[in-house]
Design a protein around this motif. Structure first.
Motif, short mmCIF file in Angstrom:
data_model
loop_
_atom_site.label_atom_id
_atom_site.label_comp_id
_atom_site.label_asym_id
_atom_site.label_seq_id
_atom_site.Cartn_x
_atom_site.Cartn_y
_atom_site.Cartn_z
N HIS A 136 -7.50 9.76 3.48
CA HIS A 136 -6.79 8.62 2.91
C HIS A 136 -7.49 8.27 1.61
O HIS A 136 -8.72 8.30 1.52
N VAL A 137 -6.75 7.91 0.58
CA VAL A 137 -7.34 7.74 -0.75
C VAL A 137 -8.37 6.61 -0.79
O VAL A 137 -9.34 6.66 -1.55
N PHE A 138 -8.22 5.59 0.05
CA PHE A 138 -9.21 4.50 0.11
C PHE A 138 -10.55 5.06 0.59
O PHE A 138 -11.60 4.81 0.01
N GLY A 139 -10.50 5.86 1.67
CA GLY A 139 -11.72 6.49 2.18
C GLY A 139 -12.32 7.45 1.18
O GLY A 139 -13.54 7.56 1.02
N GLY B 177 -5.28 -2.38 -3.38
CA GLY B 177 -5.03 -1.18 -4.16
C GLY B 177 -3.82 -0.47 -3.63
O GLY B 177 -3.18 -0.91 -2.67
N LEU B 178 -3.49 0.64 -4.26
CA LEU B 178 -2.39 1.47 -3.79
C LEU B 178 -2.67 2.90 -4.22
O LEU B 178 -3.41 3.13 -5.19
N THR B 179 -2.09 3.84 -3.50
CA THR B 179 -2.36 5.26 -3.76
C THR B 179 -2.19 5.57 -5.25
O THR B 179 -2.99 6.31 -5.83
N GLU B 180 -1.19 4.98 -5.86
CA GLU B 180 -0.88 5.26 -7.27
C GLU B 180 -1.96 4.77 -8.24
O GLU B 180 -1.88 5.02 -9.43
N THR C 119 -7.62 -1.75 -7.30
CA THR C 119 -7.34 -2.44 -8.56
C THR C 119 -7.93 -3.86 -8.58
O THR C 119 -8.22 -4.40 -9.63
N HIS C 120 -8.07 -4.49 -7.40
CA HIS C 120 -8.55 -5.87 -7.31
C HIS C 120 -9.56 -5.99 -6.17
O HIS C 120 -9.45 -5.27 -5.17
N ALA C 121 -10.46 -6.93 -6.30
CA ALA C 121 -11.34 -7.29 -5.18
C ALA C 121 -11.94 -8.65 -5.45
O ALA C 121 -12.08 -9.07 -6.60
N TRP D 116 2.64 0.51 -17.70
CA TRP D 116 2.38 -0.41 -16.59
C TRP D 116 2.88 0.18 -15.28
O TRP D 116 4.01 0.67 -15.21
N LEU D 117 2.06 0.09 -14.26
CA LEU D 117 2.43 0.55 -12.92
C LEU D 117 3.10 -0.62 -12.17
O LEU D 117 2.46 -1.66 -11.94
N TYR D 118 4.36 -0.43 -11.81
CA TYR D 118 5.08 -1.44 -11.03
C TYR D 118 4.78 -1.17 -9.55
O TYR D 118 5.17 -0.16 -9.01
N THR D 119 4.06 -2.11 -8.91
CA THR D 119 3.50 -1.85 -7.58
C THR D 119 4.50 -2.00 -6.43
O THR D 119 4.29 -1.45 -5.36
N GLY D 120 5.57 -2.77 -6.66
CA GLY D 120 6.47 -3.06 -5.54
C GLY D 120 5.94 -4.15 -4.63
O GLY D 120 6.57 -4.50 -3.64
N ASP D 121 4.78 -4.73 -5.00
CA ASP D 121 4.21 -5.82 -4.21
C ASP D 121 4.47 -7.15 -4.89
O ASP D 121 4.31 -7.27 -6.12
N MET D 122 4.85 -8.12 -4.10
CA MET D 122 5.15 -9.45 -4.63
C MET D 122 3.91 -10.33 -4.49
O MET D 122 3.24 -10.32 -3.45
#
Length: 556
Positions: free
Chosen positions: A260-263, A356-359, A364-366, A432-438
């Motif tokens: 998994h990309v996070f790991g 974050g997201l795979t893309e 991206t944030h913490a 800009w990466l559009y995340t799909g997250d609101m």
């Protein structure tokens, strides 16, 4: 500067807002550390320790073995393994010879395997003897030419390596492998390969290091093209954020899978970059985790909320010493406040929520780990990362506090989707990466995720975000886990349904839950339907599969 980026006011003085990221092969993370600290422990696996020089030599051998098989730079190599030394060696070896790694979930069934291997065009797969049958069944429908088979026992110490196959056979597992005709033994291949150093030069901004497939929770799984620069930048960003980490002294608890990309970034790449010892856990076994923390004293434990929930609720947690843990970065799903507070009280360490997201390689944030933080938020943007909240349709930036789509720009943002130009153009617009997250941003530059655009429930004209409701459910003393989704409703269009897992020995009725929610939520958000379950369907890293819950709903 801080007017446009209010979050910079909350950067700890030890963290600069911008850094230089080296433009070289990602595998240099291992090469450079192994040259500096050859005898430091790099990997620990169920009783066996591998030093940096050993991991480096094995990775060189793997790279040379791939070349002998005719693999060329740019070819895709699938790694379908749990957390074990072979996975790490195959990863770095592939990068060293210029190949593109395709991380493949070992839980994939034949259909998912065929899609990923065909879509990526992988010609080599590295897998376990346990998974060999499944791979062989899928192989004929894919471009795979070479299957390299390793075993958990390959890196077990004596006598575990002798006892493992006996125990597995007793448990009914099939470890039989037919070698020849494109099927190779990982151990024999490495033994026969040259150990000559190899780490090819790459165009770091352009050359793909990793094809990481999205989870497919929102449709067909797509290959995210992450370059060497993307992954190096995110490794450096993460490492600088954890500015108190000591070079060569940290122990990373590898419970989250490296496929998994996070790991991959927060665990594997960061551990190698910081000359840490990576403690590899092949599957999430809570007793093994507790024993490992007690005896090996890991200091850094990236994970998913479900991992921390399992830990703090386990009956043995009071019997073992888990105070070695200093830093935990939680990703993949919202972190309930109660979980954060209890975990910090038990360990004395810091558990912060990130996003974050795979893309985006993925972080991206913490929240600042040791500085000012806001519980319930995903924190502030990483170094060199710009973030806006915009109207999804027009792309217009929204005022502070308003809910819109979160968009991101930074060195960790993907090159695009593999062979999907249309989807890439829809997702990356003007850089800009559009995340799909609101979500929303507050006056301090802290961001909060309200929910995925696709998870939004529209009931009777109201916009309802599942996370708002899940936070309230998690506060209930009888609830262990909860997920909320929108289900069809003739009158309201959709209605709110809660899926609940109770704590062992606790009881709760629908009526009691309704009263609890009514005191804490607007009437239109209160779940109209409740289903008590033994468990919730999850991905390997603990993200609840809302789509699967909804699919089960349709079947019923």
């Amino acid at each position: 500067m801080s007017e446009a980026k209010p979050w910079l006011r909350h950067y700890p003085s030890e963290v600069a807002p911008t850094y230089e990221y080296p433009k070289h092969n990602l595998a240099r993370l291992l090469v450079d550390t192994a040259h500096k600290f050859p005898d430091r422990p790099a990997l620990y696996f169920l009783g066996k320790t591998l030093r940096y020089r050993e991991v480096l030599e094995a990775s060189y051998r793997f790279a040379n073995a791939l070349k002998e098989l005719g693999v060329s730079p740019g070819d895709r190599v699938s790694i379908m393994l749990p957390n074990c030394p072979s996975a790490i060696i195959a990863y770095f070896g592939t990068l060293m010879m210029g190949g593109i790694v395709v991380m493949t979930n070992p839980l994939y069934v034949e259909r998912e395997l065929v899609h990923q291997l065909s879509d990526s065009g992988a010609t080599v797969i590295v897998t376990l003897d346990l998974l060999f049958d499944r791979v062989q069944k899928a192989k004929a429908q894919t471009p795979i030419q070479h299957v390299i088979v390793t075993s958990i026992k390959d890196y077990l110490p004596f006598p575990k390596n002798v006892l493992y196959p006996i125990k597995m056979k007793k448990d009914g597992a099939n470890l039989a492998v037919t070698y020849g005709d494109g099927v190779y033994s990982y151990k024999k291949l490495l033994r026969a390969a040259s150990r000559a150093p190899i780490c090819v030069d790459v165009e770091a901004d352009e050359d793909i290091a990793l094809l990481q497939y999205t989870g497919g929770t929102t449709g067909i799984s797509k290959g995210v093209m992450l370059t060497h620069t993307n992954l190096i930048a995110n490794t450096y960003q993460t490492s600088h954020w954890c500015y108190r980490t000591r070079l060569g002294e940290e122990r990373f608890l590898g419970a989250i899978p490296c496929f998994h990309v996070f790991g991959l970034t927060v665990l594997l790449n960061q551990s190698m970059y910081r000359a840490g010892m990576l403690i590899l856990i092949p599957k999430f076994d809570i007793n093994l985790i507790l024993d490992t923390i007690h005896t090996l004293k890991p200091t850094i434990f990236p994970g998913a909320p479900t991992m921390y929930i399992a830990l703090i609720n386990h009956k043995r947690v009071k019997e073992v010493d888990i105070s070695s843990i200093n830093v935990c970065v939680s990703g993949s799903a919202p972190l309930p406040l109660e979980v954060q507070e209890r975990f910090e009280a038990l360990t004395g360490g810091r558990l912060i929520e990130g996003y974050g997201l795979t893309e985006a390689s993925p972080v991206t944030h913490a929240n600042p780990i040791w500085g000012f933080r806001k519980i319930g938020s995903i924190g502030i943007p990483f170094q060199d990362t710009d973030t806006k909240v915009v109207d999804s349709d027009s792309g217009q930036e929204l005022p502070i506090g308003e809910i819109g789509e979160i968009i991101i720009k930074g060195p960790q943002v993907m090159k695009g989707y593999w062979q999907r130009e249309h989807e890439t153009a829809m997702t990356i617009r003007d850089g800009w990466l559009y995340t799909g997250d609101m979500g929303r941003m507050d006056e301090d530059g802290f961001f909060s995720i309200v929910d995925r655009k696709k998870d939004l429930i529209i009931a009777g004209g109201y916009n309802i975000y599942p996370r708002d409701i899940e936070e309230v459910l998690f506060e209930h003393p009888a609830i262990l886990e909860a997920a909320v989704a929108g289900v069809p409703d003739e009158y309201r269009g959709e209605t709110v349904k809660a899926f609940i897992v109770l704590r062992p020995g606790m009881t709760l009725t629908e009526k009691e839950l309704e009263l609890w929610c009514r005191e804490r939520l607007a009437a239109y958000k209160v779940p109209r339907k409740v289903e008590f379950r033994q468990s919730l369907p999850k991905t390997m890293i603990g993200k609840v599969l809302r789509r699967q819950l909804l699919e089960e709903e349709k079947i019923v």
